[in-house]
Write an enzyme that holds these catalytic residues in place. Structure first.
Site, PDB file in Angstrom:
ATOM      1  N   ARG A 187       0.834  -1.198   0.000  1.00 34.93           N
ATOM      2  CA  ARG A 187       0.000   0.000   0.000  1.00 34.93           C
ATOM      3  C   ARG A 187       0.873   1.254   0.000  1.00 34.93           C
ATOM      4  NH1 ARG A 187      -1.848   0.635   4.412  1.00 34.93           N
ATOM      5  NH2 ARG A 187      -1.332  -1.315   5.463  1.00 34.93           N
ATOM      6  N   TYR A 231      -1.724  -3.434  -6.943  1.00 31.06           N
ATOM      7  CA  TYR A 231      -1.454  -4.266  -5.768  1.00 31.06           C
ATOM      8  C   TYR A 231      -2.464  -4.123  -4.643  1.00 31.06           C
ATOM      9  CZ  TYR A 231       1.136  -6.993  -2.443  1.00 31.06           C
ATOM     10  OH  TYR A 231       1.504  -7.970  -1.559  1.00 31.06           O
ATOM     11  N   LYS A 251      -9.623  -2.327   1.685  1.00 39.68           N
ATOM     12  CA  LYS A 251      -9.363  -1.195   2.574  1.00 39.68           C
ATOM     13  C   LYS A 251     -10.122   0.061   2.121  1.00 39.68           C
ATOM     14  CE  LYS A 251      -7.035  -3.912   5.002  1.00 39.68           C
ATOM     15  NZ  LYS A 251      -5.711  -4.211   5.404  1.00 39.68           N
ATOM     16  N   HIS A 302     -10.752  -2.374  11.545  1.00 37.64           N
ATOM     17  CA  HIS A 302      -9.666  -3.217  11.039  1.00 37.64           C
ATOM     18  C   HIS A 302      -9.450  -4.347  12.038  1.00 37.64           C
ATOM     19  CE1 HIS A 302      -5.223  -3.313   9.471  1.00 37.64           C
ATOM     20  NE2 HIS A 302      -5.999  -4.106   8.770  1.00 37.64           N
ATOM     21  N   SER A 326      -1.586  -3.925  10.061  1.00 40.09           N
ATOM     22  CA  SER A 326      -1.296  -4.887   8.999  1.00 40.09           C
ATOM     23  C   SER A 326      -0.015  -5.656   9.306  1.00 40.09           C
ATOM     24  CB  SER A 326      -1.114  -4.155   7.666  1.00 40.09           C
ATOM     25  OG  SER A 326      -2.276  -3.454   7.329  1.00 40.09           O
ATOM     26  N   CYS A 370       0.643  -7.941  11.551  1.00 40.70           N
ATOM     27  CA  CYS A 370       0.957  -8.169  12.965  1.00 40.70           C
ATOM     28  C   CYS A 370       0.300  -9.455  13.479  1.00 40.70           C
ATOM     29  CB  CYS A 370       0.524  -6.993  13.825  1.00 40.70           C
ATOM     30  SG  CYS A 370       1.587  -5.552  13.655  1.00 40.70           S
ATOM     31  N   ASP A 382      -9.558  -9.787   8.929  1.00 41.60           N
ATOM     32  CA  ASP A 382      -9.005  -8.460   8.661  1.00 41.60           C
ATOM     33  C   ASP A 382      -9.971  -7.309   8.962  1.00 41.60           C
ATOM     34  OD1 ASP A 382      -6.807  -6.854   7.746  1.00 41.60           O
ATOM     35  OD2 ASP A 382      -7.801  -6.581   5.821  1.00 41.60           O
ATOM     36  N   ARG A 415       1.794 -12.313  -0.720  1.00 42.52           N
ATOM     37  CA  ARG A 415       0.443 -12.568  -0.219  1.00 42.52           C
ATOM     38  C   ARG A 415      -0.185 -13.804  -0.836  1.00 42.52           C
ATOM     39  NH1 ARG A 415      -1.847  -8.876   3.748  1.00 42.52           N
ATOM     40  NH2 ARG A 415      -0.178  -7.373   3.997  1.00 42.52           N
TER      41      ARG A 415
HETATM   42  O1  SAT Z   1      -2.662  -4.419   0.919  1.00 43.09           O
HETATM   43  S1  SAT Z   1      -3.730  -4.671   1.919  1.00 43.09           S
HETATM   44  O2  SAT Z   1      -4.190  -3.393   2.462  1.00 43.09           O
HETATM   45  O3  SAT Z   1      -4.837  -5.352   1.311  1.00 43.09           O
HETATM   46  C1  SAT Z   1      -3.101  -5.634   3.157  1.00 43.09           C
HETATM   47  C2  SAT Z   1      -2.880  -4.907   4.416  1.00 43.09           C
HETATM   48  O4  SAT Z   1      -2.089  -3.976   4.456  1.00 43.09           O
HETATM   49  O5  SAT Z   1      -3.489  -5.289   5.438  1.00 43.09           O
HETATM   50 MN    MN Z   2      -5.291  -5.428   7.165  1.00 41.92          MN
END
Ligand code: SAT
Ligand code: MN
Length: 590
Positions: free
Chosen positions: A80, A208, A217, A237, A259, A261, A286, A375
């Site tokens: 991100r 991405y 998100k 979140h 994210s 963690c 998530d 991922r």
């Molecule tokens: O890239 S994402 O936002 O989907 C994954 C994350 O940062 O939790």
């Molecule tokens: Mn996340």
């Protein structure tokens, strides 16, 4: 994409509002063709084959990873981009100091220029989707337009996409408009714009994850947090997990961590052998949408239908469920390959990488074989611990909310907030070391209130006020806790084993909710004493345990000063209740 039997009503006639919007985007972006997503398996297979033919997807070893594929993103497009992510509200103060802001007219003009003619020679995919069970009153819908087949495939895994969603949109009358183009993948021509007042998203120049899968998100957190404030609920979140005790009682908790963690691992936790009889059910890993129910409790749905999880570290020892889950029908992004085309990543104890995530011969001198933010995308139904309640239109009742961060020091293993109001301060004060999930330096501590710093679609001060308002509506509000699995000793060694052993902490959390477990008062909240934790079969020294359960007044006085300085950035919009709670903590620290 649809080739099967003739359909009763073409998708493009189901909703006039959607059709009109698609037509205006088509006129602007000039694609070679338009394809409406039906959401069938045949369609997904067709798209996958097309990407394989075009060399964009690699079929993985069919014996060991049946139905699995590898996608390599552009090396400058692997996470991100928070510095290019904007909230575009008419008033800058509505976006708040927590967001980058741009005037909506200016942002639209900028994006219109980027989108003009950007899909020439490409296909425009229309993906109607529903966030949450199709029949749930708590769900909300959107439509993503994208010129990336990879994004379309991801969205079909991550959401309930296709005809059923469009039927719901035709019935609801409203939807979030998400327009996406990969553009030229030029980091200098990349923007992720949000228009919460218009329920719209415009994303250009990245293919991405959170930049491009707009249901995740962008919609389910940034736009939904805004919608949630208007409608009286919370978009968070958070993972949602059900824990069944050996006595057969199941309770659900929702946990917010930044994210990368360990939310996915906690959501699919494997109970250790020394805690027999416990069962764990994943509702979500998530995002949680939390609604006050008529019974005064907080009810949660997972708006997503799939998992987009961090691959490195996943193995049969750390998380058997996650490892099992991604052994078939999984889309991998940016992992390495073995000589026989199996995916490989750091943390696997078998296999040898020969090709790195960029497709180059693997050279340990050039960094890890798999990207640290590589991922997997996989259907939630592939998860061996998938909760039967995950599809329940009413959601699940939440007994506890748990905040956490990744902190070497300061934050103890676990503590309980004194009240909902104090819990909102505890959430607002979350700090964590940054991870590879976002572009930028890794490992620096930053404030990440409610783990929402990159995801709250409006001014944090107004958001904390909204949390207090929601809490006031709950006659049976969940208790609020804070955990930290990442405390280290003076030599940098983790003090807590983590993974399945985290269940011991959650057991204390649930027992507190049931009024069954003891705790000691401290300046920052209620902590378990060593004897309050179930440590049967746990190999941990008494000094480690006491370090994990201690509050250092000097460090905490500094922490309180930091938190106050952070809250002051939000000026007079900060709810005075939070400052009052901070003053209580400060006075108790002496
Ligand atoms: O890239 S994402 O936002 O989907 C994954 C994350 O940062 O939790
Ligand atoms: Mn996340």
């Amino acid at each position: 994409m649809a080739t099967a039997a003739p359909l009763p009503i073409p998708l493009s006639q189901l909703s006039r509002a959607v059709t009109d919007w698609v037509e205006s985007v088509r006129a602007l972006t000039q694609p070679a063709g338009v394809l409406w997503c039906e959401g069938t398996e045949a369609e997904q297979r067709e798209l996958t084959s097309k990407l394989i033919r075009e060399g964009e997807l690699i079929r993985l070893n069919a014996e060991h990873f049946p139905g699995c594929h590898l996608y390599r993103s552009s090396p400058s497009d692997v996470a991100r981009v928070e510095h290019l992510t904007y909230i575009c509200t008419h008033s800058k103060d509505d976006a708040g100091p927590n967001n980058h802001w741009m005037d909506p007219e200016e942002a639209h003009a900028k994006m219109r220029e980027l989108f003009a003619g950007c899909m020439r020679g490409r296909t425009l995919y229309v993906i109607p989707y529903c966030m949450g069970p199709i029949d749930s009153p708590l769900s909300r819908c959107g439509v993503e337009i994208t010129d990336s087949a990879y994004v379309a495939i991801n969205m079909m895994i991550m959401t309930r996409a296709g005809r059923a969603a469009l039927e719901r949109i035709a019935h609801d009358g409203s939807f979030v408009r998400g327009l996406h183009s990969t553009g030229e993948l030029d980091p200098n021509r990349r923007f992720i714009m949000h228009f919460p007042e218009e329920l719209a998203i415009e994303s250009f120049g990245s293919g991405y994850g959170g930049n491009a899968l707009l249901g995740k998100k962008c919609h389910a957190l940034r736009i939904a947090s805004w919608q949630a404030r208007t409608e009286g609920w919370l978009a968070e979140h958070m993972l949602i997990v059900g824990l069944e005790s050996p006595q057969g009682e199941t309770h659900y908790i929702a946990c917010a961590f930044p994210s990368a963690c360990g939310k996915t691992n906690l959501a699919m936790l494997i109970p250790p052998a020394s805690l027999p009889g416990w069962k764990v059910y994943t509702v979500g890993d998530d995002i949680a949408w939390l609604h006050p129910g008529p019974d005064g409790r907080l009810w949660a749905i997972n708006p997503e239908a799939g998992l987009f999880g961090v691959v490195p570290g996943t193995n049969p020892q750390t998380n058997r469920n996650a490892y099992q889950m991604i052994r078939r029908d999984t889309l991998f992004t940016n992992v390495a390959l073995t000589a026989d085309n199996q995916p490989w990543w750091e943390g696997l104890t078998t296999g040898i990488p020969v090709t790195d995530w960029q497709g180059r011969p693997y050279d340990p001198g050039k960094g890890p074989a798999a990207h640290p933010n590589s991922r997997f995308t996989v259907s939630a139904k592939r998860n061996p611990s998938y909760s039967p309640r995950a599809e329940d239109a009413r959601g699940v009742p939440i007994s506890a909310l748990v905040f956490g961060g990744r902190r070497r020091e300061v934050a103890p293993l676990v503590y309980e907030a004194r009240s909902w109001q104090h819990g909102v301060l505890v959430g607002a004060s979350v700090a964590s070391e940054t991870t590879a999930a976002a572009v930028g330096q890794v490992g620096v501590v930053r404030r990440d209130p409610m783990a929402m710093q990159p995801f709250c679609g409006y001014n944090f001060a107004d958001y904390w006020r909204h949390w207090l308002t929601v809490g006031a509506k709950l006659s049976r509000a969940p208790k609020i806790f804070h955990v930290n699995w990442f405390r280290r000793d003076a030599h940098g060694k983790f003090l807590w084993p983590g993974y399945g052993e985290n269940l011991r902490v959650l057991e204390w959390v649930l027992d507190r909710c049931a009024g069954k477990a003891g705790a000691a008062e401290s300046a920052i909240g209620l902590l378990p004493r060593a004897e309050d934790l179930d440590t049967q079969g746990l190999r941990i020294g008494p000094e480690s345990l006491s370090a994990l359960l201690s509050v250092d007044p000097a460090l905490w006085r500094k922490e309180v000063t930091d938190i106050r300085a952070y809250l002051e950035k939000y000026g007079s919009r900060v709810p005075p209740e939070l400052l009052a709670e901070l003053a209580v903590t400060e006075s108790r620290l002496g």
